[in-house]
Design a protein around this motif. Structure first.
Motif, PDB file in Angstrom:
ATOM      1  N   GLY A 102       3.283   9.825   2.479  1.00 31.26           N
ATOM      2  CA  GLY A 102       3.031  11.252   2.315  1.00 31.26           C
ATOM      3  C   GLY A 102       2.867  11.956   3.640  1.00 31.26           C
ATOM      4  O   GLY A 102       2.394  11.379   4.627  1.00 31.26           O
ATOM      5  N   ALA A 103       3.271  13.220   3.707  1.00 32.60           N
ATOM      6  CA  ALA A 103       3.133  14.052   4.909  1.00 32.60           C
ATOM      7  C   ALA A 103       3.855  13.440   6.105  1.00 32.60           C
ATOM      8  O   ALA A 103       3.386  13.532   7.250  1.00 32.60           O
ATOM      9  CB  ALA A 103       1.654  14.278   5.233  1.00 32.60           C
ATOM     10  N   GLY A 104       4.995  12.801   5.867  1.00 34.03           N
ATOM     11  CA  GLY A 104       5.774  12.226   6.961  1.00 34.03           C
ATOM     12  C   GLY A 104       5.226  10.919   7.506  1.00 34.03           C
ATOM     13  O   GLY A 104       5.764  10.391   8.484  1.00 34.03           O
ATOM     14  N   ARG A 105       4.200  10.376   6.897  1.00 34.54           N
ATOM     15  CA  ARG A 105       3.613   9.130   7.382  1.00 34.54           C
ATOM     16  C   ARG A 105       4.171   7.937   6.594  1.00 34.54           C
ATOM     17  O   ARG A 105       4.707   8.075   5.505  1.00 34.54           O
ATOM     18  CB  ARG A 105       2.097   9.177   7.269  1.00 34.54           C
ATOM     19  CG  ARG A 105       1.448  10.282   8.098  1.00 34.54           C
ATOM     20  CD  ARG A 105      -0.053  10.347   7.862  1.00 34.54           C
ATOM     21  NE  ARG A 105      -0.377  10.618   6.467  1.00 34.54           N
ATOM     22  CZ  ARG A 105      -1.621  10.721   5.992  1.00 34.54           C
ATOM     23  NH1 ARG A 105      -2.650  10.574   6.826  1.00 34.54           N
ATOM     24  NH2 ARG A 105      -1.838  10.973   4.719  1.00 34.54           N
ATOM     25  N   ILE A 106       3.976   6.749   7.177  1.00 33.41           N
ATOM     26  CA  ILE A 106       4.411   5.500   6.564  1.00 33.41           C
ATOM     27  C   ILE A 106       3.173   4.648   6.279  1.00 33.41           C
ATOM     28  O   ILE A 106       2.371   4.386   7.182  1.00 33.41           O
ATOM     29  CB  ILE A 106       5.383   4.718   7.477  1.00 33.41           C
ATOM     30  CG1 ILE A 106       6.583   5.587   7.847  1.00 33.41           C
ATOM     31  CG2 ILE A 106       5.822   3.430   6.818  1.00 33.41           C
ATOM     32  CD1 ILE A 106       7.431   5.993   6.671  1.00 33.41           C
ATOM     33  N   ALA A 107       3.008   4.259   5.014  1.00 31.44           N
ATOM     34  CA  ALA A 107       1.900   3.375   4.637  1.00 31.44           C
ATOM     35  C   ALA A 107       2.323   1.931   4.860  1.00 31.44           C
ATOM     36  O   ALA A 107       3.428   1.526   4.470  1.00 31.44           O
ATOM     37  CB  ALA A 107       1.514   3.599   3.179  1.00 31.44           C
ATOM     38  N   TYR A 124      -2.490   3.630  -3.808  1.00 29.81           N
ATOM     39  CA  TYR A 124      -2.261   2.434  -4.632  1.00 29.81           C
ATOM     40  C   TYR A 124      -2.218   1.198  -3.722  1.00 29.81           C
ATOM     41  O   TYR A 124      -1.565   1.221  -2.667  1.00 29.81           O
ATOM     42  CB  TYR A 124      -0.940   2.537  -5.393  1.00 29.81           C
ATOM     43  CG  TYR A 124      -0.889   3.669  -6.402  1.00 29.81           C
ATOM     44  CD1 TYR A 124      -1.239   3.451  -7.730  1.00 29.81           C
ATOM     45  CD2 TYR A 124      -0.480   4.936  -6.025  1.00 29.81           C
ATOM     46  CE1 TYR A 124      -1.190   4.480  -8.669  1.00 29.81           C
ATOM     47  CE2 TYR A 124      -0.424   5.975  -6.955  1.00 29.81           C
ATOM     48  CZ  TYR A 124      -0.787   5.739  -8.265  1.00 29.81           C
ATOM     49  OH  TYR A 124      -0.728   6.755  -9.186  1.00 29.81           O
ATOM     50  N   ILE A 125      -2.902   0.145  -4.162  1.00 34.85           N
ATOM     51  CA  ILE A 125      -2.889  -1.126  -3.441  1.00 34.85           C
ATOM     52  C   ILE A 125      -2.613  -2.247  -4.437  1.00 34.85           C
ATOM     53  O   ILE A 125      -3.301  -2.353  -5.470  1.00 34.85           O
ATOM     54  CB  ILE A 125      -4.223  -1.404  -2.723  1.00 34.85           C
ATOM     55  CG1 ILE A 125      -4.467  -0.381  -1.616  1.00 34.85           C
ATOM     56  CG2 ILE A 125      -4.234  -2.811  -2.126  1.00 34.85           C
ATOM     57  CD1 ILE A 125      -5.767  -0.593  -0.868  1.00 34.85           C
ATOM     58  N   TYR A 168       0.868  -1.179   0.000  1.00 35.69           N
ATOM     59  CA  TYR A 168       0.000   0.000   0.000  1.00 35.69           C
ATOM     60  C   TYR A 168       0.906   1.232   0.000  1.00 35.69           C
ATOM     61  O   TYR A 168       1.892   1.296   0.753  1.00 35.69           O
ATOM     62  CB  TYR A 168      -0.894  -0.018   1.231  1.00 35.69           C
ATOM     63  CG  TYR A 168      -1.656   1.260   1.491  1.00 35.69           C
ATOM     64  CD1 TYR A 168      -2.429   1.853   0.503  1.00 35.69           C
ATOM     65  CD2 TYR A 168      -1.605   1.877   2.744  1.00 35.69           C
ATOM     66  CE1 TYR A 168      -3.134   3.021   0.745  1.00 35.69           C
ATOM     67  CE2 TYR A 168      -2.307   3.043   3.003  1.00 35.69           C
ATOM     68  CZ  TYR A 168      -3.069   3.615   2.004  1.00 35.69           C
ATOM     69  OH  TYR A 168      -3.760   4.776   2.234  1.00 35.69           O
ATOM     70  N   ARG A 169       0.568   2.192  -0.855  1.00 34.82           N
ATOM     71  CA  ARG A 169       1.400   3.391  -0.945  1.00 34.82           C
ATOM     72  C   ARG A 169       0.551   4.569  -1.383  1.00 34.82           C
ATOM     73  O   ARG A 169      -0.386   4.410  -2.180  1.00 34.82           O
ATOM     74  CB  ARG A 169       2.549   3.170  -1.941  1.00 34.82           C
ATOM     75  CG  ARG A 169       3.469   4.369  -2.084  1.00 34.82           C
ATOM     76  CD  ARG A 169       4.728   4.014  -2.824  1.00 34.82           C
ATOM     77  NE  ARG A 169       5.610   5.160  -2.990  1.00 34.82           N
ATOM     78  CZ  ARG A 169       6.862   5.083  -3.453  1.00 34.82           C
ATOM     79  NH1 ARG A 169       7.361   3.906  -3.800  1.00 34.82           N
ATOM     80  NH2 ARG A 169       7.593   6.171  -3.581  1.00 34.82           N
ATOM     81  N   VAL A 170       0.899   5.733  -0.867  1.00 33.81           N
ATOM     82  CA  VAL A 170       0.257   6.981  -1.277  1.00 33.81           C
ATOM     83  C   VAL A 170       1.287   7.793  -2.057  1.00 33.81           C
ATOM     84  O   VAL A 170       2.370   8.106  -1.540  1.00 33.81           O
ATOM     85  CB  VAL A 170      -0.246   7.784  -0.069  1.00 33.81           C
ATOM     86  CG1 VAL A 170      -0.934   9.067  -0.544  1.00 33.81           C
ATOM     87  CG2 VAL A 170      -1.189   6.946   0.780  1.00 33.81           C
ATOM     88  N   HIS A 171       0.955   8.112  -3.311  1.00 36.31           N
ATOM     89  CA  HIS A 171       1.900   8.812  -4.196  1.00 36.31           C
ATOM     90  C   HIS A 171       1.138   9.896  -4.956  1.00 36.31           C
ATOM     91  O   HIS A 171       0.176   9.607  -5.668  1.00 36.31           O
ATOM     92  CB  HIS A 171       2.535   7.815  -5.170  1.00 36.31           C
ATOM     93  CG  HIS A 171       3.543   8.430  -6.085  1.00 36.31           C
ATOM     94  ND1 HIS A 171       4.801   8.818  -5.666  1.00 36.31           N
ATOM     95  CD2 HIS A 171       3.496   8.732  -7.420  1.00 36.31           C
ATOM     96  CE1 HIS A 171       5.483   9.311  -6.679  1.00 36.31           C
ATOM     97  NE2 HIS A 171       4.709   9.276  -7.768  1.00 36.31           N
ATOM     98  N   ASN A 172       1.554  11.150  -4.749  1.00 35.88           N
ATOM     99  CA  ASN A 172       0.901  12.292  -5.416  1.00 35.88           C
ATOM    100  C   ASN A 172      -0.600  12.323  -5.157  1.00 35.88           C
ATOM    101  O   ASN A 172      -1.401  12.612  -6.058  1.00 35.88           O
ATOM    102  CB  ASN A 172       1.176  12.269  -6.921  1.00 35.88           C
ATOM    103  CG  ASN A 172       2.649  12.510  -7.236  1.00 35.88           C
ATOM    104  OD1 ASN A 172       3.373  13.135  -6.460  1.00 35.88           O
ATOM    105  ND2 ASN A 172       3.087  12.011  -8.389  1.00 35.88           N
TER     106      ASN A 172
END
Length: 561
Positions: free
Chosen positions: A372-377, A126-127, A118-122
């Motif tokens: 994103g924003a310093g967080r970890i997915a 996305y999973i 799982y990732r947050v990009h722009n």
């Protein structure tokens, strides 16, 4: 020599036989009754009467029905098969049912569609799962979904990363290649086919090159943006530059390539330009030897003696923005069992982190990516959960709902069903084994070895003969399932033992086929699994041979040629 026949089934027996070999009926003693003395002739008057005397009475020797023979455990089993054939057959049927439930749940669990990354990009979420890649907006609405890449399906541990060109690079592991997708979900091309294995993960470097590590081939391969192999290094071993189950790859802020190993507690570093090894390696000993502060201390006593590590490194994220390296570790004794070890940019251990979901459950973390924003997915593959973790505060935020939430709930529902099915199957198998053990223990302790023969004769004086069985059906059943031919002929305990042996031999083969052993959880060389498979396969063939040959021999003993 006089012939002797069983009163129950009519089988011809040897004179000294105490129990019928066909129906288990106890035979009375063969001692013949003594003959009465001949009475004197009647008085005829021609001679004086002889002195009166009382003739000896006619004495018969009654069958010694209550004589107490010593009985072996084999005769106990034989009596069970005669008197409790119905219940034992029913228990075997229940055992087969529960075993089928357990095997089905395990196979489906290994083949289920589970979230991998799982990732947050722009601003896009996305999973990837074991079969698909999907993108969602900030509200959780589905933007696009891909289940194929050109002429091949997406299948395997679908880790992915983003390149400087904006494209998404996905490890299509079971196809042995990297798939490239555009930001809008269109497939662009494939890379590395023929050069990569089937158990690799990847990292797109800042200059566009792609670094991959393979946990089965124990190597690192670096590809150019167009798919050419630029460097290949590694090999099985503990020495510098060698690997034992490399499962994570990342890039530090200075460009250094970092490789995480599962079975050696270290992270090795490589120069980004020449790929030369940079000494020394960073140690993960403190993480893998974490004390059982969260989990029961007694669990460590259940580990095999050669398993020196308490936990196993699984995946790694080298976050260039924060200068931290995050390593996920897992123990294989219970669920949930994962935590995160945090290191600084010099390889020094910082802290342990146990991730808690908003509902209070411990996350079984497998994979970490920028959020994103310093967080970890992160992804909890076992429970089909994803989340956003703030390393500074330790808080875990909810992810968007909508289509994304519905998709994850559907995965969780299937996993929950399989977990319950697996638990019921395992409990049933154990219960059947315990019931059989209790039956034997009860008879052996309650009746005693010396009095059991008396009990056999007292409760089963007229055992009916076994009805004829078809030879063809006997052989067919023996070949269909080990032990089934014996059960068909009344040899329930023997059939149960053959079937249980086949199940035990099939477990390692199933573990290898489902990919459980190759995932790096068991510190054994890959070649050992092949040898173990061969040994178990030969063992199963032997069980089938014993089932068929034993069934034919028993059929001939019962019904002749």
């Amino acid at each position: 020599m006089d012939k002797r026949f069983c009163a129950g089934c009519g089988r011809e027996l040897k004179p000294e036989t105490r129990f019928c070999t066909g129906c288990g009926l106890r035979m009375p003693d063969a001692a013949a009754a003594p003959q009465a003395r001949e009475a004197p002739a009647p008085y005829s008057g021609a001679a004086p009467l002889p002195a009166l005397r009382t003739p000896n009475p006619v004495i018969y020797s009654a069958p010694s029905a209550y004589s107490v023979p010593r009985v072996s455990i084999t005769e106990v089993f034989k009596d069970f098969e005669v008197r409790y054939k119905g219940p034992l057959t029913a228990m075997v049927a229940v055992f087969i049912l529960f075993t089928a439930m357990l095997l089905y749940a395990n196979i489906m669990m290994s083949q289920r569609d589970a979230p991998i990354q799982y990732r947050v990009h722009n601003g896009v979420h996305y999973i990837s799962t074991t079969r698909s890649l999907s993108a969602y907006d900030e509200q959780g609405a589905l933007l696009w979904e891909a289940a194929e890449a050109g002429d091949a399906p997406l299948d395997g541990m679908l880790d992915f990363d983003f390149g400087m060109d904006g494209n998404l690079y996905l490890a299509n592991t079971f196809e042995g290649r990297i798939e490239v997708f555009s930001p809008d979900g269109n497939w662009v091309k494939s890379l590395g086919l023929g050069d990569l294995g089937t158990s690799f993960t990847l990292k797109v470097l800042r200059d566009g090159r792609i670094a991959t590590v393979d946990s089965q081939r124990h190597d690192m391969i670096v590809l150019s943006p167009d798919g050419r192999v630029l460097d290949q290094s590694g090999g099985w071993g503990n020495g510098p530059g060698s690997f034992k189950f490399p499962n994570g790859v990342g890039q530090l802020a200075d460009g250094t390539i970092l490789v995480l190993e599962t079975n050696v507690p270290r992270m090795q570093r490589f120069a980004p330009d020449t790929f030369d090894l940079v000494e020394p390696a960073w140690s993960t000993v403190q993480a893998v030897h974490r004390p059982y502060g969260v989990f029961p201390e007694s669990l460590k006593w259940f580990r095999p003696g050669n398993w020196e590590n308490y936990y196993w490194p699984m995946r790694m994220l080298a976050d260039a923005e924060s200068g931290r390296v995050y390593v996920t570790l897992a123990d294989d004794l219970e669920e949930p069992d994962s935590f995160v070890a945090v290191y600084d940019d010099r390889g020094q251990f910082v802290e342990y982190a146990d991730l808690k979901m908003p509902d209070g459950r411990t996350a079984n973390v497998r994979n970490l990516q920028p959020g994103g924003a310093g967080r970890i997915a992160f992804v909890d593959s076992y429970n089909a959960r994803v989340g956003l973790w703030d390393p500074d505060t330790g808080a875990v935020a909810d992810t968007p709902g909508g289509d994304m939430g519905d998709f994850l709930r559907g995965l969780r529902a299937r996993i929950t069903m399989l977990v319950w099915l697996k638990g019921a199957g395992l409990a049933g198998v154990i219960l059947c084994c315990l019931v059989l053990a209790l039956i034997i223990a009860y008879a052996w302790v309650r009746l005693g070895q010396d009095s059991y023969g008396e009990h056999v004769y007292a409760v089963n004086p007229d055992a009916p003969p076994l009805r004829p069985r078809s030879r063809l059906a006997t052989v067919a059943m023996a070949l269909l399932l080990p032990g089934l031919g014996h059960i068909y002929l009344g040899k329930v305990v023997h059939g149960f033992a053959l079937f249980a042996g086949a199940v035990l031999l099939a477990i390692p083969i199933y573990g290898h086929m489902s990919g459980l052993f190759e995932a790096g959880y068991i510190p054994v060389r890959p070649g050992v699994f092949i040898h173990l498979n061969i040994i178990c396969a030969l063992g199963i063939a032997g069980v089938y041979f014993a089932s068929a040959a034993g069934s034919i021999a028993e059929w001939r003993r019962l019904f002749g040629d």
